[in-house]
Design a protein around this motif. Sequence first.
Motif, mmCIF file in Angstrom:
data_model
loop_
_atom_site.group_PDB
_atom_site.id
_atom_site.type_symbol
_atom_site.label_atom_id
_atom_site.label_comp_id
_atom_site.label_asym_id
_atom_site.label_seq_id
_atom_site.Cartn_x
_atom_site.Cartn_y
_atom_site.Cartn_z
ATOM 1 N N TYR A 1 -4.765 7.763 6.937
ATOM 2 C CA TYR A 1 -4.797 8.607 8.139
ATOM 3 C C TYR A 1 -3.390 8.707 8.711
ATOM 4 C CZ TYR A 1 -6.187 10.588 12.603
ATOM 5 O OH TYR A 1 -6.321 11.419 13.702
ATOM 6 N N ASN A 2 -2.905 9.913 8.806
ATOM 7 C CA ASN A 2 -1.575 10.178 9.342
ATOM 8 C C ASN A 2 -1.697 10.412 10.845
ATOM 9 O OD1 ASN A 2 0.867 11.488 10.176
ATOM 10 N ND2 ASN A 2 1.290 12.001 8.022
ATOM 11 N N ARG A 3 -1.258 9.422 11.633
ATOM 12 C CA ARG A 3 -1.411 9.513 13.093
ATOM 13 C C ARG A 3 -0.498 10.584 13.681
ATOM 14 N NH1 ARG A 3 -3.801 4.900 15.441
ATOM 15 N NH2 ARG A 3 -2.659 5.312 17.367
ATOM 16 N N GLN A 4 0.658 10.827 13.019
ATOM 17 C CA GLN A 4 1.582 11.820 13.545
ATOM 18 C C GLN A 4 0.998 13.228 13.492
ATOM 19 O OE1 GLN A 4 5.384 11.749 11.621
ATOM 20 N NE2 GLN A 4 6.221 13.440 12.822
ATOM 21 N N HIS A 5 0.291 13.533 12.377
ATOM 22 C CA HIS A 5 -0.288 14.856 12.229
ATOM 23 C C HIS A 5 -1.802 14.868 12.491
ATOM 24 C CE1 HIS A 5 3.437 15.071 9.770
ATOM 25 N NE2 HIS A 5 3.499 16.292 10.300
ATOM 26 N N CYS A 6 -2.354 13.700 12.844
ATOM 27 C CA CYS A 6 -3.786 13.574 13.176
ATOM 28 C C CYS A 6 -4.662 14.141 12.058
ATOM 29 C CB CYS A 6 -4.100 14.277 14.505
ATOM 30 S SG CYS A 6 -3.214 13.577 15.901
ATOM 31 N N MET A 7 -4.404 13.653 10.865
ATOM 32 C CA MET A 7 -5.170 14.151 9.729
ATOM 33 C C MET A 7 -5.200 13.100 8.609
ATOM 34 S SD MET A 7 -2.409 16.803 8.051
ATOM 35 C CE MET A 7 -3.398 17.030 6.588
ATOM 36 N N TYR A 8 -6.259 13.195 7.782
ATOM 37 C CA TYR A 8 -6.329 12.349 6.611
ATOM 38 C C TYR A 8 -5.511 12.956 5.483
ATOM 39 C CZ TYR A 8 -10.116 9.665 8.740
ATOM 40 O OH TYR A 8 -10.849 8.856 9.564
ATOM 41 N N GLN A 9 -4.957 12.090 4.647
ATOM 42 C CA GLN A 9 -4.179 12.566 3.509
ATOM 43 C C GLN A 9 -4.350 11.608 2.332
ATOM 44 O OE1 GLN A 9 -0.273 12.541 5.289
ATOM 45 N NE2 GLN A 9 0.159 10.438 4.602
ATOM 46 N N TRP A 10 -4.071 12.116 1.149
ATOM 47 C CA TRP A 10 -4.145 11.296 -0.057
ATOM 48 C C TRP A 10 -2.752 10.852 -0.455
ATOM 49 C CZ3 TRP A 10 -8.525 9.421 -1.931
ATOM 50 C CH2 TRP A 10 -9.725 10.030 -1.548
ATOM 51 N N THR A 11 -2.594 9.515 -0.583
ATOM 52 C CA THR A 11 -1.294 8.930 -0.898
ATOM 53 C C THR A 11 -1.317 8.352 -2.310
ATOM 54 O OG1 THR A 11 -0.985 8.346 1.431
ATOM 55 C CG2 THR A 11 0.431 7.230 -0.199
ATOM 56 N N PRO A 12 -0.433 8.787 -3.194
ATOM 57 C CA PRO A 12 -0.401 8.265 -4.562
ATOM 58 C C PRO A 12 -0.034 6.773 -4.579
ATOM 59 C CG PRO A 12 0.858 10.310 -4.379
ATOM 60 C CD PRO A 12 0.559 9.851 -2.986
ATOM 61 N N MET A 13 -0.648 6.015 -5.492
ATOM 62 C CA MET A 13 -0.311 4.611 -5.722
ATOM 63 C C MET A 13 0.345 4.539 -7.095
ATOM 64 S SD MET A 13 -1.404 3.080 -2.999
ATOM 65 C CE MET A 13 -1.542 1.350 -3.451
ATOM 66 N N ASP A 14 1.665 4.662 -7.103
ATOM 67 C CA ASP A 14 2.382 4.809 -8.363
ATOM 68 C C ASP A 14 2.343 3.559 -9.232
ATOM 69 O OD1 ASP A 14 3.044 7.398 -7.638
ATOM 70 O OD2 ASP A 14 4.907 6.791 -6.658
ATOM 71 N N ASN A 15 2.057 2.421 -8.642
ATOM 72 C CA ASN A 15 2.053 1.171 -9.416
ATOM 73 C C ASN A 15 0.670 0.833 -9.970
ATOM 74 O OD1 ASN A 15 1.083 0.698 -6.816
ATOM 75 N ND2 ASN A 15 1.607 -1.479 -6.896
ATOM 76 N N LEU A 16 -0.310 1.736 -9.767
ATOM 77 C CA LEU A 16 -1.670 1.493 -10.238
ATOM 78 C C LEU A 16 -2.173 2.672 -11.073
ATOM 79 C CD1 LEU A 16 -3.277 0.111 -6.942
ATOM 80 C CD2 LEU A 16 -2.461 -1.234 -8.888
ATOM 81 N N LYS A 17 -3.216 2.433 -11.852
ATOM 82 C CA LYS A 17 -3.884 3.511 -12.578
ATOM 83 C C LYS A 17 -5.359 3.182 -12.698
ATOM 84 C CE LYS A 17 -2.455 1.499 -17.036
ATOM 85 N NZ LYS A 17 -1.689 1.753 -18.289
ATOM 86 N N GLY A 18 -6.183 4.198 -12.881
ATOM 87 C CA GLY A 18 -7.626 4.011 -13.007
ATOM 88 C C GLY A 18 -8.067 4.226 -14.442
ATOM 89 N N ILE A 19 -9.041 3.413 -14.904
ATOM 90 C CA ILE A 19 -9.547 3.501 -16.271
ATOM 91 C C ILE A 19 -10.911 4.194 -16.261
ATOM 92 C CG2 ILE A 19 -10.137 2.204 -18.356
ATOM 93 C CD1 ILE A 19 -7.209 1.973 -17.556
ATOM 94 N N GLN B 1 0.060 -0.880 -13.708
ATOM 95 C CA GLN B 1 0.685 -0.015 -14.708
ATOM 96 C C GLN B 1 0.989 -0.778 -15.997
ATOM 97 O OE1 GLN B 1 1.095 3.125 -14.916
ATOM 98 N NE2 GLN B 1 0.630 3.845 -12.853
ATOM 99 N N GLY B 2 1.080 -2.100 -15.934
ATOM 100 C CA GLY B 2 1.361 -2.889 -17.125
ATOM 101 C C GLY B 2 0.149 -3.128 -18.013
ATOM 102 N N PHE B 3 -1.019 -2.679 -17.575
ATOM 103 C CA PHE B 3 -2.243 -2.874 -18.365
ATOM 104 C C PHE B 3 -2.244 -1.925 -19.551
ATOM 105 C CE2 PHE B 3 -6.661 -1.869 -19.419
ATOM 106 C CZ PHE B 3 -7.232 -3.129 -19.518
ATOM 107 N N GLU B 4 -2.473 -2.458 -20.744
ATOM 108 C CA GLU B 4 -2.519 -1.669 -21.965
ATOM 109 C C GLU B 4 -3.964 -1.526 -22.435
ATOM 110 O OE1 GLU B 4 -0.059 -0.150 -23.853
ATOM 111 O OE2 GLU B 4 1.251 -0.540 -22.125
ATOM 112 N N THR B 5 -4.416 -0.312 -22.590
ATOM 113 C CA THR B 5 -5.770 -0.092 -23.096
ATOM 114 C C THR B 5 -5.799 -0.284 -24.609
ATOM 115 O OG1 THR B 5 -5.352 2.286 -23.319
ATOM 116 C CG2 THR B 5 -6.361 1.533 -21.265
ATOM 117 N N VAL B 6 -6.916 -0.813 -25.088
ATOM 118 C CA VAL B 6 -7.161 -0.950 -26.520
ATOM 119 C C VAL B 6 -8.487 -0.254 -26.806
ATOM 120 C CG1 VAL B 6 -7.563 -2.534 -28.439
ATOM 121 C CG2 VAL B 6 -5.923 -3.145 -26.648
#
Length: 359
Positions: free
Chosen positions: A40-58, A74-79
């Motif tokens: 939630y961005n209090r300055q603009h009084c709105m919700y926003q989506w913030t990227p999490m560059d150090n994470l990923k979803g499987i 990000q260091g997780f390697e899929t097999v």
Amino acid sequence: MSSYNIINLEGQSIYSTAEAVRAANLDWEVSSGDVQVQTYNRQHCMYQWTPMDNLKGIYRTDSGTPLGNCVVGQGFETVQNTEAFRCFDRILQDSNAQFVSGGYFHNGSSVFLQCRLPYEAKLLNGDTTERYLLIAQGHTGQQALTMKFTHIRPVCSNTLYAALRDSNHSYNIKHTRSIQINMDKAIKYMQLGLDHLSKVETTFNRMTQMSLSEQEQLNFLKLCYDRPLDEDLKDWRKWNNGIEPIFLDARGKEKSEGTLWHPFNVVTEYEDHWSPVNNPRGQRGAFRSPEVIQEARQVRALLNKSTVDRKTRAFTLADDVQAGRLDLRTGKHNKATSGFAAALGGAAVAGAVGQQLLF
């Protein structure tokens, strides 16, 4: 999509890893995607989506389903499943092993395949054990890629885990950037596993020949579950709620009663087939069919850490007893090796285990 998908491959005569992967519904892949957090961005009084560059979803690519808690570093390697289970071919090579079960749970967060090796160990008491190789892995960072040899006692379907003092043939690999190198190391290590299995079978054989009084057997069970030896059985809830009927009427008891083999198998039978199965988090009190409970027990018998640790502890204690390192009358460990193993001599018992090739 079902949370559990456990496939019994017995009777299908599957000897090919690729065919087993298809038959167990494991012929799908995983991938990763970006992770965002709603803020939630209090300055603009709105919700926003913030990227999490150090994470990923499987997620599963066949259905788009996010797996488990989904989020990893990000260091997780899929097999991929096919890549993990190709280890069967490299470990066993041309051993003619038959695949007996496989599948996934938590919608595919964890997957496994199990095969039976073409060896049967015949023990002195007429009992038999069969050799198995299990490979399992998780796709969400909560379960390592695991390879382990086990035994199953056909008369009761108990899965027997063993950790000898000089060998413990299982290998766990974390999904880090070095996983490919570590997989090669694991395969070379596991290729030496048949020697470990032979040693375990020698210990099984000694258990079948070591007589115990009823009190010594009860003391063994108490030690397995960290109970004081002087505790009255009526005060032991686990005894009253499940272990007692197994002790009195265990599967295959005609081959085990009165020996160390009996309480050891009481532990494995209780853990595999009778110990309570808790509902998943957030589903307390929810109804589950007997089939769902059976599937949960099957997965737990193979992969649940506390269940596997309990059965491994039972084997370690039994190994100490037959080697004279543990006195079941007192519950105390002895420094010097004596007793059954010293009296019989290791070679004599080792030679009595008959391994029958089933090609």
